[in-house]
Design an enzyme around this catalytic site. Structure first.
Site, short mmCIF file in Angstrom:
data_model
loop_
_atom_site.label_atom_id
_atom_site.label_comp_id
_atom_site.label_asym_id
_atom_site.label_seq_id
_atom_site.Cartn_x
_atom_site.Cartn_y
_atom_site.Cartn_z
N HIS A 22 -4.72 0.65 7.47
CA HIS A 22 -5.36 -0.42 8.23
C HIS A 22 -4.31 -1.03 9.15
O HIS A 22 -3.14 -0.66 9.09
CB HIS A 22 -5.95 -1.50 7.31
CG HIS A 22 -4.93 -2.22 6.48
ND1 HIS A 22 -4.42 -1.71 5.30
CD2 HIS A 22 -4.31 -3.42 6.66
CE1 HIS A 22 -3.54 -2.56 4.79
NE2 HIS A 22 -3.46 -3.60 5.60
N GLU A 82 0.81 -1.22 0.00
CA GLU A 82 0.00 0.00 0.00
C GLU A 82 0.84 1.27 0.00
O GLU A 82 0.36 2.33 -0.43
CB GLU A 82 -0.94 -0.01 1.21
CG GLU A 82 -2.07 -1.04 1.12
CD GLU A 82 -1.68 -2.40 1.68
OE1 GLU A 82 -2.56 -3.25 1.80
OE2 GLU A 82 -0.48 -2.59 1.99
#
Length: 275
Positions: free
Chosen positions: A117, A10
């Site tokens: 996250h 990410e």
């Protein structure tokens, strides 16, 4: 010296959306290529500083099968596949002299932060000895438990700030500035790679001045889970209890390695659907 590079996806330059990080989505192959090229730049920087280094690369995103092995620098040992001991830090041992986090992201609830996250969408927060930790903190503390300093982190600017608050003397490279959960102003991938190569060499050269992140046991751990049914599964683990309503579990461990293993297990349990 032995170097471990843990590579997530990410926080790679240019990646902003789940279609670029999920194997069943149309843009994933492009994301894999960007990820592989970025870690190759870091590997080159490590060898610039230490030509005789032994370098391990842990594919640390999702299924742990993202990096393109045929395109990876041939001088390294690649750890891929899941499940495995130490998860994102596979390859870490008592001989590891330095750890580098590449393509990392901020913790759940942070923002603006690209694809933020903590381990999985199942976890809302992890608190160890009262301190909230995301993947960055959990992995850095696990490395520290083995006396290995994390000397470099790359990702968006929010991830870099999160890491700098934990290890102020370490090197960071912000390859993009987060605008939202799925939006960023990113460096050109080639510019990002050039900066990462220089930063990796600098971090390895300065490793002796960067301390490991230590969290001495015994430790109390609390985890907020996304769904109440995940708590129902979590409390089947010996020592894990429900506290504070329907979403929080807690446990006590002798040291950080045990805490890390339980977090890994709860992430796997959360993939089980009710019914």
């Amino acid at each position: 010296m032995k170097v471990l590079i843990s590579v997530d996806m990410e926080g790679i330059s240019g990646i902003v959306h789940p279609t670029e990080t999920n194997p069943d989505r149309y843009d994933y192959e492009r994301g894999r290529a960007l990820m592989t090229a970025e870690v190759n730049a870091v590997i080159a920087g490590v060898f610039d500083a230490e030509p005789n280094a032994v370098v391990w690369v842990a594919d640390a995103h999702g299924s742990f099968r993202n990096l393109l092995p045929e395109d990876l620098d041939r001088r390294v040992h690649l750890v891929r596949g899941n499940p495995r001991p130490l998860g994102m830090l596979a390859g870490l041992d008592e001989h590891t002299d330095a750890v580098l986090f590449i393509g990392y992201h901020a913790q759940a609830g942070a923002g603006p932060a690209v694809l933020a996250h903590t381990m999985s969408d199942a976890i809302l927060d992890v608190r160890v000895a009262g301190r909230s930790l995301g993947e960055i903190g959990l992995n850095a503390a696990m490395a520290g438990h083995r006396d290995a300093p994390v000397v470099l982190l790359s990702g968006d600017d929010t991830a870099c700030t999160e890491f700098s608050e934990l290890v102020p003397s370490a090197v960071t490279v912000a390859v993009k500035r987060a605008v939202g959960q799925a939006a960023a102003v990113a460096l050109h991938p080639q510019v990002a790679r050039e900066r990462l190569r220089r930063a990796a060499a600098d971090a390895i050269t300065r490793r002796a001045s960067i301390p490991p992140l230590k969290m001495a046991g015994p430790l109390d751990v609390e985890i907020d889970l996304y769904g109440p049914y995940m708590v129902d599964l979590a409390v089947l683990v010996p020592g894990v209890t429900r506290i504070g309503g329907g979403r929080t579990v807690a446990f006590h461990t002798a040291d950080f390695a045990d805490a890390y293993r339980v977090v890994q297990l709860l992430v796997q349990l959360a993939t089980i659907k009710p019914g």
